[in-house]
Design a protein around this motif. Structure first.
Motif, PDB file in Angstrom:
ATOM      1  N   LYS A   1       0.827  -1.210   0.000  1.00  0.00           N
ATOM      2  CA  LYS A   1       0.000   0.000   0.000  1.00  0.00           C
ATOM      3  C   LYS A   1       0.859   1.257   0.000  1.00  0.00           C
ATOM      4  O   LYS A   1       0.525   2.247  -0.666  1.00  0.00           O
ATOM      5  CB  LYS A   1      -0.951  -0.022   1.195  1.00  0.00           C
ATOM      6  N   ALA A   2       1.974   1.205   0.732  1.00  0.00           N
ATOM      7  CA  ALA A   2       2.871   2.363   0.761  1.00  0.00           C
ATOM      8  C   ALA A   2       3.464   2.634  -0.622  1.00  0.00           C
ATOM      9  O   ALA A   2       3.772   3.779  -0.967  1.00  0.00           O
ATOM     10  CB  ALA A   2       3.987   2.134   1.776  1.00  0.00           C
ATOM     11  N   ARG A   3       3.601   1.584  -1.429  1.00  0.00           N
ATOM     12  CA  ARG A   3       4.190   1.723  -2.760  1.00  0.00           C
ATOM     13  C   ARG A   3       3.133   1.821  -3.857  1.00  0.00           C
ATOM     14  O   ARG A   3       3.491   1.944  -5.041  1.00  0.00           O
ATOM     15  CB  ARG A   3       5.115   0.530  -3.033  1.00  0.00           C
ATOM     16  N   GLY A   4       1.862   1.734  -3.475  1.00  0.00           N
ATOM     17  CA  GLY A   4       0.795   1.789  -4.459  1.00  0.00           C
ATOM     18  C   GLY A   4       0.818   0.638  -5.436  1.00  0.00           C
ATOM     19  O   GLY A   4       0.537   0.805  -6.628  1.00  0.00           O
ATOM     20  N   ARG A   5       1.130  -0.554  -4.942  1.00  0.00           N
ATOM     21  CA  ARG A   5       1.310  -1.718  -5.806  1.00  0.00           C
ATOM     22  C   ARG A   5       0.364  -2.849  -5.420  1.00  0.00           C
ATOM     23  O   ARG A   5      -0.177  -2.874  -4.326  1.00  0.00           O
ATOM     24  CB  ARG A   5       2.760  -2.229  -5.714  1.00  0.00           C
ATOM     25  N   ARG A   6       0.212  -3.795  -6.356  1.00  0.00           N
ATOM     26  CA  ARG A   6      -0.464  -5.060  -6.101  1.00  0.00           C
ATOM     27  C   ARG A   6       0.574  -6.184  -6.195  1.00  0.00           C
ATOM     28  O   ARG A   6       1.646  -5.997  -6.773  1.00  0.00           O
ATOM     29  CB  ARG A   6      -1.570  -5.338  -7.134  1.00  0.00           C
TER      30      ARG A   6
ATOM     31  N   GLU B   1       7.524 -11.000 -13.406  1.00  0.00           N
ATOM     32  CA  GLU B   1       7.314  -9.557 -13.466  1.00  0.00           C
ATOM     33  C   GLU B   1       5.900  -9.215 -13.959  1.00  0.00           C
ATOM     34  O   GLU B   1       5.302  -8.233 -13.509  1.00  0.00           O
ATOM     35  CB  GLU B   1       8.367  -8.928 -14.376  1.00  0.00           C
ATOM     36  N   ARG B   2       5.364 -10.029 -14.841  1.00  0.00           N
ATOM     37  CA  ARG B   2       4.042  -9.728 -15.384  1.00  0.00           C
ATOM     38  C   ARG B   2       2.959  -9.832 -14.309  1.00  0.00           C
ATOM     39  O   ARG B   2       1.982  -9.071 -14.329  1.00  0.00           O
ATOM     40  CB  ARG B   2       3.723 -10.685 -16.539  1.00  0.00           C
ATOM     41  N   VAL B   3       3.108 -10.758 -13.365  1.00  0.00           N
ATOM     42  CA  VAL B   3       2.077 -10.928 -12.336  1.00  0.00           C
ATOM     43  C   VAL B   3       2.488 -10.337 -10.989  1.00  0.00           C
ATOM     44  O   VAL B   3       1.753 -10.459 -10.014  1.00  0.00           O
ATOM     45  CB  VAL B   3       1.709 -12.418 -12.157  1.00  0.00           C
ATOM     46  N   ALA B   4       3.666  -9.682 -10.911  1.00  0.00           N
ATOM     47  CA  ALA B   4       4.176  -9.134  -9.643  1.00  0.00           C
ATOM     48  C   ALA B   4       4.166 -10.221  -8.570  1.00  0.00           C
ATOM     49  O   ALA B   4       3.533 -10.104  -7.526  1.00  0.00           O
ATOM     50  CB  ALA B   4       3.360  -7.920  -9.205  1.00  0.00           C
ATOM     51  N   MET B   5       4.904 -11.292  -8.834  1.00  0.00           N
ATOM     52  CA  MET B   5       4.822 -12.513  -8.031  1.00  0.00           C
ATOM     53  C   MET B   5       5.580 -12.400  -6.726  1.00  0.00           C
ATOM     54  O   MET B   5       6.665 -11.827  -6.642  1.00  0.00           O
ATOM     55  CB  MET B   5       5.363 -13.691  -8.849  1.00  0.00           C
TER      56      MET B   5
ATOM     57  N   ARG C   1      -6.859 -13.307   3.287  1.00  0.00           N
ATOM     58  CA  ARG C   1      -8.203 -13.198   2.738  1.00  0.00           C
ATOM     59  C   ARG C   1      -8.702 -11.752   2.782  1.00  0.00           C
ATOM     60  O   ARG C   1      -8.489 -11.019   3.745  1.00  0.00           O
ATOM     61  CB  ARG C   1      -9.170 -14.105   3.513  1.00  0.00           C
ATOM     62  N   GLY C   2      -9.318 -11.315   1.700  1.00  0.00           N
ATOM     63  CA  GLY C   2      -9.926  -9.997   1.650  1.00  0.00           C
ATOM     64  C   GLY C   2      -8.967  -8.834   1.483  1.00  0.00           C
ATOM     65  O   GLY C   2      -9.414  -7.680   1.456  1.00  0.00           O
ATOM     66  N   ARG C   3      -7.681  -9.095   1.326  1.00  0.00           N
ATOM     67  CA  ARG C   3      -6.713  -7.993   1.189  1.00  0.00           C
ATOM     68  C   ARG C   3      -6.694  -7.518  -0.264  1.00  0.00           C
ATOM     69  O   ARG C   3      -6.347  -8.256  -1.174  1.00  0.00           O
ATOM     70  CB  ARG C   3      -5.340  -8.424   1.670  1.00  0.00           C
ATOM     71  N   ASP C   4      -7.038  -6.255  -0.452  1.00  0.00           N
ATOM     72  CA  ASP C   4      -7.288  -5.738  -1.792  1.00  0.00           C
ATOM     73  C   ASP C   4      -6.036  -5.692  -2.654  1.00  0.00           C
ATOM     74  O   ASP C   4      -6.119  -5.806  -3.878  1.00  0.00           O
ATOM     75  CB  ASP C   4      -7.902  -4.336  -1.693  1.00  0.00           C
ATOM     76  N   ALA C   5      -4.868  -5.548  -2.047  1.00  0.00           N
ATOM     77  CA  ALA C   5      -3.639  -5.400  -2.824  1.00  0.00           C
ATOM     78  C   ALA C   5      -3.024  -6.740  -3.210  1.00  0.00           C
ATOM     79  O   ALA C   5      -1.995  -6.772  -3.893  1.00  0.00           O
ATOM     80  CB  ALA C   5      -2.614  -4.575  -2.029  1.00  0.00           C
ATOM     81  N   ILE C   6      -3.627  -7.841  -2.791  1.00  0.00           N
ATOM     82  CA  ILE C   6      -2.993  -9.153  -2.935  1.00  0.00           C
ATOM     83  C   ILE C   6      -3.980 -10.181  -3.472  1.00  0.00           C
ATOM     84  O   ILE C   6      -5.104 -10.295  -2.989  1.00  0.00           O
ATOM     85  CB  ILE C   6      -2.438  -9.637  -1.569  1.00  0.00           C
ATOM     86  N   ASP C   7      -3.551 -10.953  -4.485  1.00  0.00           N
ATOM     87  CA  ASP C   7      -4.246 -12.165  -4.899  1.00  0.00           C
ATOM     88  C   ASP C   7      -3.386 -13.353  -4.485  1.00  0.00           C
ATOM     89  O   ASP C   7      -2.160 -13.366  -4.708  1.00  0.00           O
ATOM     90  CB  ASP C   7      -4.461 -12.189  -6.410  1.00  0.00           C
ATOM     91  N   LEU C   8      -4.016 -14.354  -3.890  1.00  0.00           N
ATOM     92  CA  LEU C   8      -3.306 -15.504  -3.338  1.00  0.00           C
ATOM     93  C   LEU C   8      -3.700 -16.767  -4.097  1.00  0.00           C
ATOM     94  O   LEU C   8      -4.888 -17.080  -4.235  1.00  0.00           O
ATOM     95  CB  LEU C   8      -3.652 -15.657  -1.852  1.00  0.00           C
ATOM     96  N   PHE C   9      -2.696 -17.508  -4.577  1.00  0.00           N
ATOM     97  CA  PHE C   9      -2.900 -18.785  -5.253  1.00  0.00           C
ATOM     98  C   PHE C   9      -2.181 -19.875  -4.448  1.00  0.00           C
ATOM     99  O   PHE C   9      -0.963 -19.816  -4.264  1.00  0.00           O
ATOM    100  CB  PHE C   9      -2.370 -18.732  -6.685  1.00  0.00           C
TER     101      PHE C   9
END
Length: 465
Positions: A128-133, A212-216, A153-161
């Motif tokens: 969030k400080a960096r404005g990134r996902r 880099e494409r998915v900001a892994m 769970r529910g964290r807007d800046a993160i998708d978890l697989f």
């Protein structure tokens, strides 16, 4: 403080960048360039302090000033507030010098919560400080996935697989992942074993274009911040049993070597540790390595302690790096083709033996220990903890040195194995009752890198063109 790769590639990173990266670009694991140390006076001052104070003392040293102490304290306090016990990781005495440290009082009833609850908040803060996902991809043999799903769970800046081996985790472990309804959590049932899941995740990390494409990012125990957070309960246990002057031994059920590595780092920081006992189930690569000096992965054999059904223990690379005198070239050569395994040198074996012992328990041993502990103490332990208790009983220690076995999971997560051992079905906490009723949501995929990559590209919000 800077973080370097065990394989020598890339440039050093700070704490925040290393936390988000998870794995180094060359496939190696991040380690600090030096280990911070506690003075004797600092350990004396920490004795008797709350768990949260000890966690702050540990993490602030590894953050190297990149996060303010007030920020760290806020995230640690919020993480520990999710635990059901005021002591967070309480000690229970079961013999004259034998103790069990209960690490399962977090939201998913497993030791992974201790670090994962804190890590989720730190990563969320940094992003969030960096404005990134970010797209987090993690492999699990059971408990890591549940802990990650609950923490992120529910964290807007993160998708978890989450990748887990289909049919090779307990019903409770699976449901703790698959009943999470939040849209940012994606659970993938892989047609293979844990080592297949781990292989796919590592391959995606070193594919720089995909990465880099998915900001892994990753939250397995390959992530240094998780190891750092786990150091706290070694500090908590050792200081509770005698302060900075009395040595303590720990028996640690382990598969991926992350939990026991935290104990090793605690010793490097100045904690008086007599012995760290590597407790393995029938997938005993680490016990075999400790006894013979040869690291040789075999085939995974399913067991009643599935979180340890691992034949490629990723975090062992960090110990090999130190044992070799931090010779990154040596580590790179040995990790290049693990199908043939590798040998520790005589000097490395001797250095390892000074701190580590090891033990092994197959399913019959595990059931017997569950029964013995229940008969002797009335305590019901899960199969992973039973593996640790067997190894603890077989380890000789100097007079007066207490042994602490890490209880890594609540017995209700493995009811069949517990009942087979002691004849008692462990009571299921209300939170686990709920997950056994809630609808499941998962996607089945083959054990193929391309299939997993395609699914992530289709579902991650962090994907760029």
């Amino acid at each position: 403080m800077q973080y370097i790769s065990t394989r020598g590639g890339g440039r050093p990173l700070g704490f925040c960048d290393a936390t988000l990266a998870g794995l180094a670009a060359d496939g190696g694991l991040f380690v600090p360039d030096t280990y911070p140390e506690f003075s004797e006076a600092e350990l004396v001052a920490l004795a008797g302090q709350p768990f949260e104070a000890m966690a702050l003392a540990v993490l602030s040293r590894f953050a190297g000033g990149e996060l303010a102490d007030a920020e760290l304290k806020s995230d640690i306090d919020a993480a520990m507030a999710t635990f059901r016990h005021a002591a967070r990781t309480p000690l229970v005495q079961i013999g004259p010098r034998d103790f069990v440290m209960e690490l399962f009082h977090g939201p998913t009833f497993a030791f992974k919560d201790v670090a994962m609850q804190t890590l989720a908040r730190l990563m969320d803060r940094i992003l969030k400080a960096r404005g990134r996902r970010a797209t987090i991809v993690t492999a699990t043999s059971g408990d890591t996935g549940a802990a990650a799903a609950e923490a992120f769970r529910g964290r807007d800046a993160i998708d978890l697989f989450i990748l887990y081996p289909d049919g090779r985790v307990s019903d409770v472990q699976r449901r703790q992942m698959t009943t999470i309804a939040d849209a940012n959590v994606h659970t993938l049932a892989v047609a293979g074993d844990f080592d297949d899941c781990q292989r796919i995740v590592k391959a995606l990390f070193v594919d720089r274009t995909f990465n880099e494409r998915v900001a892994m990012s990753g939250v397995n125990s390959i992530n240094w911040a998780r190891v750092a957070a786990q150091i706290t309960y070694y500090l908590f246990g050792a200081l509770a049993l005698g302060g900075p002057h009395r040595k303590v031994a720990f028996s640690v059920p382990t598969g991926n070597f992350g939990d026991i590595l935290a104990g090793y780092v605690a010793g490097r920081m100045g904690l008086p540790i007599e012995k760290l006992v590597i407790a393995t189930n029938q997938n005993d690569i680490l016990d075999r390595t400790a006894r013979t000096g040869r690291y040789a992965p075999g085939r995974v054999a399913p067991s009643t302690s599935p979180s340890m059904d691992i034949q490629v223990s990723s975090n062992f690379e960090r110990l090999v790096f130190d044992l070799s005198g931090r010779d990154a070239g040596s580590v790179m050569a040995r990790m290049a083709d693990l199908s043939n395994g590798f040998e520790l040198t005589d000097g490395e074996r001797a250095a390892m033996a000074r701190l580590f012992a090891s033990g092994r328990a197959d399913d019959a041993d595990t059931a017997r220990l569950i029964g013995e502990i229940y008969a002797e103490t009335g305590m019901i332990v899960d199969p992973h903890t039973a593996v640790g208790l067997k190894a603890a009983r077989e380890t000789a220690l100097p007079d007066g040195v207490p042994m602490v076995t890490l209880a890594t999971a609540h017995p209700a997560k493995f009811p069949d194995a517990v009942e087979a051992g002691c004849g008692v079905v462990p009571a299921r906490p209300a939170a686990l009752e709920r997950v056994m009723r809630d609808p499941e949501r998962m996607t089945r995929v083959p054990a193929e890198i391309g299939a997993v990559a395609d699914h992530i590209l289709d579902h991650s919000r962090a994907v760029t063109a």
